[in-house]
Design an enzyme around this catalytic site. Structure first.
Site, PDB file in Angstrom:
ATOM      1  N   GLU A  31      -3.501  29.243  20.023  1.00  0.00           N
ATOM      2  CA  GLU A  31      -4.932  29.549  20.158  1.00  0.00           C
ATOM      3  C   GLU A  31      -5.486  30.438  19.048  1.00  0.00           C
ATOM      4  OE1 GLU A  31      -5.948  31.062  23.996  1.00  0.00           O
ATOM      5  OE2 GLU A  31      -5.111  29.351  25.061  1.00  0.00           O
ATOM      6  N   GLU A  88      -0.796  24.418  27.876  1.00  0.00           N
ATOM      7  CA  GLU A  88      -1.089  25.400  28.931  1.00  0.00           C
ATOM      8  C   GLU A  88      -2.200  24.872  29.809  1.00  0.00           C
ATOM      9  OE1 GLU A  88      -2.286  29.371  27.715  1.00  0.00           O
ATOM     10  OE2 GLU A  88      -0.670  29.462  26.248  1.00  0.00           O
TER      11      GLU A  88
END
Ligand code: FCB
Length: 455
Positions: free
Chosen positions: A176, A361
């Site tokens: 991320e 995720e």
């Protein structure tokens, strides 16, 4: 130790069914990150240690000093997951454990710990997926305002892929980078706690550059069959209201959040709206390094982002996830939006040349009860997980090449600036005793894995 199969008893019988199927070889994984589960023992000091030690930064006043002591308790966690049939484990290397005090030669003790962990994953039937950088930066390495951070990460990636390439088939350079640039450099909510447009622009470009250099090192070192790419927090963006300003804000938010990472990675350069932010940092040759055109994309998905125009924000907008309680079911942190997952999977599939995709995720933080008879009952997590699996499956039906999904997270852990209060795990961890207890959701996941479908 309570077992996952023991938890099966508390599943409602109607969820045991068996449709629809997922592709053969689908990875039914769980995800984790060193900075959230490992203690500080045996490693160098990190940017997050500095951030967490400053008063007022972590919502519950906790720090990451102890976490769940995964570095010594991993055999127990992995055994519990292995017995549930989980077949893939996403973890991260702690950079401050590999190069604790400076660049160059890595710590043999640090490397040896991950040797043991990886061997244990394999022994428990789980394919390791490794994130090289999941936000914890040794303090000697500085931060992403400095272009040199990219070269430092490339050296670190070279060390990791040489040492562990033979046992890890799936590699992710960054986790991320969009969250890091936004929360850490534009909005001051995460380490290093900066809030400026200039810092954010540098963090975008220098992370993209780091990623390109890391993946070049990985490609040079990894054996045939091992794949390397990166993981981005990809969320569809909507304007918060119907106002013209919010519509503009949503365009900017989508450019900063999604396209500033995907477009250059696939050789399309930066989207126009973020160019003014990144241009001062681009040097000749950078865009070719960044254009890796990976064979797969790692995507973290929780919920959509809602953009609100805000003149005093360094980026001109604020991402909002609050304020929809009447419209959405909510977890402790976020709305539950399964259809956003289908939407984003299809967008990657159609706009970026149909790469393989891993959802690296997705997960649900909930106020879980204390264990009763060795089990934590969490029926809402089961219902939400089921709805996200169905959403993922809808994208597969429409052609998306989804190869695996990693539930966040294996165990409850330290949720960065939000501390320990947000509990995502399939396994509960008692803060006082470190006692592990499986949740009913782990048993539900075990059922899905066994069916290679949605129970
Ligand atoms: C993601 C992070 C991960 C975890 C989850 C809840 O943004 O990658 O470390 O904190 O959110």
């Amino acid at each position: 130790m309570a077992s996952a199969s023991g938890a099966l008893a508390c599943l409602p019988s109607k969820v045991v069914g068996g449709q629809p199927d997922f592709p053969a070889g689908f990875k039914w994984g769980v995800a984790s990150a060193a900075a959230q589960v490992e203690s500080r023992q045996g490693r160098g000091r990190s940017n997050w240690d500095v951030f967490a030690d400053q008063k007022g930064h972590i919502a519950d006043g906790s720090t990451n000093a102890i976490n769940t002591e995964f570095e010594s308790r991993y055999p127990e966690d992995l055994a519990m997951l292995g017995s549930a049939g989980v077949n893939a484990f996403r973890f991260s290397f702690a950079w401050p454990r590999i190069q604790p005090n400076g660049p160059g030669k890595p710590s043999e003790a640090g490397l040896a710990l991950y040797d043991r962990m990886i061997d244990e994953m394999l022994r428990q039937g789980m394919e390791p997926a490794a994130t090289m950088f999941h936000w914890d930066m040794p303090i000697w390495a500085g931060d992403f305002r400095d272009r040199a951070a990219a070269r430092r990460l490339a050296d670190y990636a070279d060390i990791l892929t040489r040492r562990f390439g033979d046992r890890i088939p799936l590699w992710l350079a960054l986790n991320e980078p969009n969250s890091v640039a936004a929360a850490g450099y534009a909005f001051g909510m995460h380490a290093p706690g900066l809030a400026s447009a200039e810092a954010a622009g540098a963090a975008v470009h220098h992370q993209n550059l780091a990623q390109g250099l890391m993946l070049a090192a990985a490609r040079a070192n990894l054996p045939k069959g091992a794949k390397a790419s990166t993981t981005i927090n990809l969320q569809p963006v909507r304007p918060l209201t119907e106002s013209r300003d919010d519509a503009q804000a949503a365009q900017m938010a989508d450019a900063f959040w999604n396209r500033a990472w995907l477009d250059p990675l696939f050789g399309r350069g930066y989207p126009e709206r973020v160019l003014p932010l990144v241009e001062p940092f681009i040097r000749s040759g950078d865009m070719a390094v960044i254009a890796v055109r990976p064979e797969f994309i790692g995507m973290n998905y929780y919920a959509r982002v809602y953009a609100q125009a805000q003149a005093k924000s360094p980026l001109g907008f604020m991402p909002k996830v609050d304020g929809f309680s009447d419209k959405f079911i909510r977890t402790q942190m976020l709305p539950v939006e399964p259809d956003g997952l289908t939407e984003m999977l299809m967008r990657i599939h159609t706009e970026y040349g149909a790469p393989d995709i891993y959802v690296t995720e997705t997960g649900f933080p909930l106020d879980d009860p204390r264990p009763v008879d060795g089990i934590v009952r969490d029926p809402k997590r089961i219902a939400y997980l089921k709805s996200y699996l169905q959403a993922a499956h809808r994208a597969i039906e429409q052609g998306a090449r989804l190869r695996g999904l990693y539930y966040w997270s294996a165990t409850d852990n330290w949720e960065w600036a939000l501390g320990f209060a947000k509990t995502f795990g399939l396994i509960q961890v008692d803060r006082a005793t470190q006692q592990r207890t499986p949740k009913a959701s782990l048993a539900y996941y075990a059922q899905c894995i066994k069916l290679n479908g949605i129970a």
